[in-house]
Scaffold this active site. Structure first.
Site, PDB file in Angstrom:
ATOM      1  N   LEU A   8       7.487  -2.433  -2.679  1.00 51.31           N
ATOM      2  CA  LEU A   8       6.841  -1.415  -3.510  1.00 51.31           C
ATOM      3  C   LEU A   8       7.229  -1.590  -4.977  1.00 51.31           C
ATOM      4  CD1 LEU A   8       7.254   1.801  -1.328  1.00 51.31           C
ATOM      5  CD2 LEU A   8       5.138   0.551  -1.773  1.00 51.31           C
ATOM      6  N   SER A   9       6.232  -1.868  -5.801  1.00 49.31           N
ATOM      7  CA  SER A   9       6.465  -2.034  -7.236  1.00 49.31           C
ATOM      8  C   SER A   9       6.241  -0.745  -8.006  1.00 49.31           C
ATOM      9  CB  SER A   9       5.528  -3.106  -7.786  1.00 49.31           C
ATOM     10  OG  SER A   9       4.177  -2.676  -7.673  1.00 49.31           O
ATOM     11  N   GLY A  10       5.600   0.225  -7.350  1.00 53.45           N
ATOM     12  CA  GLY A  10       5.225   1.451  -8.043  1.00 53.45           C
ATOM     13  C   GLY A  10       3.793   1.438  -8.518  1.00 53.45           C
ATOM     14  N   GLY A  11       3.039   0.413  -8.117  1.00 50.90           N
ATOM     15  CA  GLY A  11       1.628   0.321  -8.475  1.00 50.90           C
ATOM     16  C   GLY A  11       0.732   0.773  -7.340  1.00 50.90           C
ATOM     17  N   SER A  14       0.533  -1.908  -3.966  1.00 46.52           N
ATOM     18  CA  SER A  14       1.613  -1.864  -2.977  1.00 46.52           C
ATOM     19  C   SER A  14       1.693  -0.493  -2.317  1.00 46.52           C
ATOM     20  CB  SER A  14       2.956  -2.231  -3.627  1.00 46.52           C
ATOM     21  OG  SER A  14       3.278  -1.362  -4.693  1.00 46.52           O
ATOM     22  N   LEU A  33      12.548  -3.906  -5.539  1.00 45.57           N
ATOM     23  CA  LEU A  33      13.498  -4.851  -6.109  1.00 45.57           C
ATOM     24  C   LEU A  33      13.797  -4.465  -7.556  1.00 45.57           C
ATOM     25  CD1 LEU A  33      11.934  -8.176  -4.758  1.00 45.57           C
ATOM     26  CD2 LEU A  33      13.683  -6.745  -3.690  1.00 45.57           C
ATOM     27  N   CYS A  94       8.665 -16.592  -9.000  1.00 49.23           N
ATOM     28  CA  CYS A  94       9.206 -15.279  -8.654  1.00 49.23           C
ATOM     29  C   CYS A  94       8.849 -14.900  -7.219  1.00 49.23           C
ATOM     30  CB  CYS A  94       8.679 -14.237  -9.632  1.00 49.23           C
ATOM     31  SG  CYS A  94       9.462 -12.615  -9.488  1.00 49.23           S
ATOM     32  N   CYS A 193       5.594  -9.009 -16.318  1.00 47.19           N
ATOM     33  CA  CYS A 193       6.537  -7.895 -16.417  1.00 47.19           C
ATOM     34  C   CYS A 193       7.475  -8.074 -17.605  1.00 47.19           C
ATOM     35  CB  CYS A 193       7.326  -7.757 -15.116  1.00 47.19           C
ATOM     36  SG  CYS A 193       8.225  -9.255 -14.611  1.00 47.19           S
TER      37      CYS A 193
END
Length: 352
Positions: A8-11, A14, A33, A94, A193
């Site tokens: 989960l990236s907060g977008g 995801s 992460l 990445c 990012c």
């Protein structure tokens, strides 16, 4: 109950992937992460939104500190590359070394789970005839991210789920809205990012590489102007050179050793072939003879017909049917058979 760890990236992507799997009956664990060093990064908007989504869905939320790994594999990788006159692609690096590999390991060792999922737009299919996991383009071609995933190993593909691969982006937004997710209307990230957190790639690089003035020269060695750091330029660049010429000039070489930016006309920035290293064969095993494919030499470029010639030491030679403009060392070349990713690697610097 099947268990899955969702990155989960907060977008919105995801978040929706987590909601879909939760609805499908999976025991979902959210995993974020922590990548960036610096003030405020521990409570960034993305991490806060990821925690909120987990609360909305009623699922656990784990945060793993990956700052040192990100520094080594991404920040140092970028700085070293730009300092050497290449333009690295951090996203594929990445995905393999910072995201998917560590996520699979953490899920297995800490959470007793052998599957992970992300909000990437791509598809995975197992081919029983070859015994390989194949990586395919997403149904939504405009959002397809298979180009950035070419370096995933067979083990990582086997452990991964891409719930959004069969969907259009509009469907993702719709599902997020139907679930009342906080991120449903969240704007998409428009840049790397690192760029978003530093304002620009130039600002990020200048924190690590001291700007050093040097000459801008043509291919004959004639001085046309001055630059303030080789790391500020990339192959094929035309704008921002600050030189006057009767014809358009493009960056054709970055000579970090002699601190020179070499420019030439469009033909000088066009190549008929290139070599690629660190090759990962994805949907097929490494061939012993040349194959035909369609290659992308940058994320948004159209696939171009190419002959892929295997070489030793995880390298290939790409011979294009038509000469290609602005082939950029450090970027990824990814070759396809239709929607299927055959393989990919990193474009090498050209030998003189």
């Amino acid at each position: 109950m099947k268990k899955v760890v969702v990155g989960l990236s907060g977008g919105v992507d995801s978040s929706t992937a987590a909601a879909i799997l939760h609805n499908q009956g999976y025991e979902v664990i959210g995993l974020t992460l922590w990548l960036m060093k610096g003030k405020g990064q521990c409570c960034s908007e993305g991490m806060i939104d990821a925690a909120y989504i987990c609360e909305q869905l009623g699922i656990p939320h784990e945060v793993v500190d990956m700052r040192d790994v990100f520094q080594t594999h991404i920040v140092d990788y970028l700085v070293t590359g730009y300092g050497a006159g290449i333009t690295p692609l951090p996203c594929s690096q990445c995905n393999k070394t910072v995201k998917f590999g560590p996520m699979v390991q953490y899920a297995s060792e800490k959470l007793g789970c052998d599957r992970i999922a992300t909000g990437h737009y791509a598809r995975i299919r197992y081919d029983e005839a070859t015994g390989r996991y194949q990586l395919l383009r997403a149904v939504d071609r405009n959002k397809d991210q298979s180009y950035f995933l070419y370096d995933l190993s067979q083990d990582l593909l086997a452990a991964s789920l891409f719930p959004l691969g069969e969907m259009e982006k509009a469907d993702t937004r719709r599902i997020a809205t139907e679930h009342g997710l906080k991120t449903a209307d969240k704007p998409e990230s428009q840049d790397l990012c690192l760029v978003e957190s530093n304002g620009s790639m130039r600002a990020f690089l200048d924190k690590y590489i001291a700007p050093k003035k040097g000459d801008i020269v043509d291919t004959a060695g004639k001085v046309l102007g001055q630059h303030d750091g080789v790391h500020h330029y990339t192959i094929g660049q035309r704008k921002g050179l600050g030189i006057a010429a009767p014809e358009p000039l493009y960056v054709v070489e970055l000579d970090a050793v002699h601190n020179k930016v070499v420019v030439g006309d469009r033909t000088k920035a066009t190549q008929e072939e290139c070599t690629v290293n660190r090759v990962n064969w994805v949907s097929i095993a490494e061939p012993s003879t040349p194959i035909r494919a369609a290659v992308q030499i940058r994320y948004r470029s159209a696939p171009e017909p190419v002959t892929v010639i295997p070489l030793e030491n995880s390298r290939v030679r790409l011979v294009f049917d038509e000469p290609q403009f602005s082939i950029t060392p450090g970027q990824a070349a990814v070759w396809y058979d239709g929607n299927k990713v055959l393989g990919g690697g990193i474009i090498e610097q050209f030998s003189k």
